[in-house]
Design a protein around this motif. Sequence first.
Motif, mmCIF file in Angstrom:
data_model
loop_
_atom_site.group_PDB
_atom_site.id
_atom_site.type_symbol
_atom_site.label_atom_id
_atom_site.label_comp_id
_atom_site.label_asym_id
_atom_site.label_seq_id
_atom_site.Cartn_x
_atom_site.Cartn_y
_atom_site.Cartn_z
ATOM 1 N N THR A 206 0.847 -1.189 0.000
ATOM 2 C CA THR A 206 0.000 0.000 0.000
ATOM 3 C C THR A 206 0.882 1.239 0.000
ATOM 4 O O THR A 206 2.099 1.169 0.235
ATOM 5 C CB THR A 206 -0.897 0.039 1.248
ATOM 6 N N VAL A 207 0.266 2.375 -0.223
ATOM 7 C CA VAL A 207 0.991 3.647 -0.170
ATOM 8 C C VAL A 207 1.579 3.846 1.227
ATOM 9 O O VAL A 207 2.720 4.297 1.371
ATOM 10 C CB VAL A 207 0.052 4.819 -0.548
ATOM 11 N N HIS B 53 9.887 8.047 -0.540
ATOM 12 C CA HIS B 53 8.973 6.998 -1.003
ATOM 13 C C HIS B 53 8.964 6.924 -2.533
ATOM 14 O O HIS B 53 8.730 5.880 -3.104
ATOM 15 C CB HIS B 53 7.563 7.221 -0.449
ATOM 16 N N LEU C 106 4.687 1.695 1.550
ATOM 17 C CA LEU C 106 5.811 2.317 0.841
ATOM 18 C C LEU C 106 6.405 3.447 1.661
ATOM 19 O O LEU C 106 7.623 3.583 1.763
ATOM 20 C CB LEU C 106 5.364 2.833 -0.529
ATOM 21 N N TYR C 107 5.546 4.252 2.251
ATOM 22 C CA TYR C 107 6.017 5.366 3.067
ATOM 23 C C TYR C 107 6.802 4.864 4.280
ATOM 24 O O TYR C 107 7.895 5.361 4.570
ATOM 25 C CB TYR C 107 4.817 6.222 3.504
#
Length: 76
Positions: free
Chosen positions: A47-48, A62, A51-52
């Motif tokens: 998910t975003v 990221h 990644l972060y």
Amino acid sequence: MDMRKLVGRNFARLRRDQGLTQEQVEERSGFSQQYLSSLERGRRNPTVITLYELSLALGVSHVDLVRPDLEDPTEH
């Protein structure tokens, strides 16, 4: 190249460039070594937020995890 493989290759390269093992990233990020291994093999769809959090653990942006120019140049 599909996005999962791109992220996996970039993550593995960035991790190795810093001399970190998957276990060290596990300690920094809270993601299991099994998850990180699957991610590097392109078998996870992060998910975003993931990644972060991984970018924070590596101390990179990221964006570096999804940037095509970090891709293996032998594949072009």
